[in-house]
Design a protein around this motif. Structure first.
Motif, PDB file in Angstrom:
ATOM      1  N   LEU A   1       0.843  -1.201   0.000  1.00 19.96           N
ATOM      2  CA  LEU A   1       0.000   0.000   0.000  1.00 19.96           C
ATOM      3  C   LEU A   1       0.873   1.245   0.000  1.00 19.96           C
ATOM      4  CD1 LEU A   1      -2.576   1.645   0.186  1.00 19.96           C
ATOM      5  CD2 LEU A   1      -2.561   1.233   2.669  1.00 19.96           C
TER       6      LEU A   1
ATOM      7  N   GLU B   1      -5.864   4.406  -1.857  1.00 21.57           N
ATOM      8  CA  GLU B   1      -6.033   3.495  -0.718  1.00 21.57           C
ATOM      9  C   GLU B   1      -7.368   2.756  -0.790  1.00 21.57           C
ATOM     10  OE1 GLU B   1      -5.490   3.298   4.095  1.00 21.57           O
ATOM     11  OE2 GLU B   1      -5.190   5.214   3.083  1.00 21.57           O
TER      12      GLU B   1
ATOM     13  N   LEU C   1       0.794   4.154  -2.842  1.00 29.04           N
ATOM     14  CA  LEU C   1       0.523   5.568  -2.578  1.00 29.04           C
ATOM     15  C   LEU C   1       1.602   6.448  -3.195  1.00 29.04           C
ATOM     16  CD1 LEU C   1      -0.683   5.287   1.119  1.00 29.04           C
ATOM     17  CD2 LEU C   1      -2.086   5.860  -0.870  1.00 29.04           C
TER      18      LEU C   1
END
Length: 75
Positions: free
Chosen positions: A13, A31, A17
């Motif tokens: 993650l 997200e 990002l």
């Protein structure tokens, strides 16, 4: 030869990002998509294909600059 690069969802993650966030694609959307699409798909793949068990080389790739070989099953 099968090689599996393993990284925790939190790390993937974080990388998503950094890679995918922009003025037109805010972090909140990246997200949301990660947890709604990527994570469930990865969980299904991990459960059904069992790549950790089937790989000849299993690499911990949580630290991109310092991968760690966890298993070498080439023999």
């Amino acid at each position: 030869m099968r090689v599996f690069l393993d990284a925790a969802f939190e790390e993937t993650l974080r990388r998503s990002l950094v890679r995918d966030s922009s003025a037109t694609n805010p972090q909140s959307e990246v997200e949301r998509r990660f947890w709604a699409r990527y994570a469930p798909g990865q969980k299904l793949y991990l459960a059904e294909a069992r790549p950790r068990d089937r790989a000849h080389l299993l690499v911990d790739n949580n630290d991109f600059a310092n991968p760690l070989l966890l298993a070498d099953r080439r023999a």
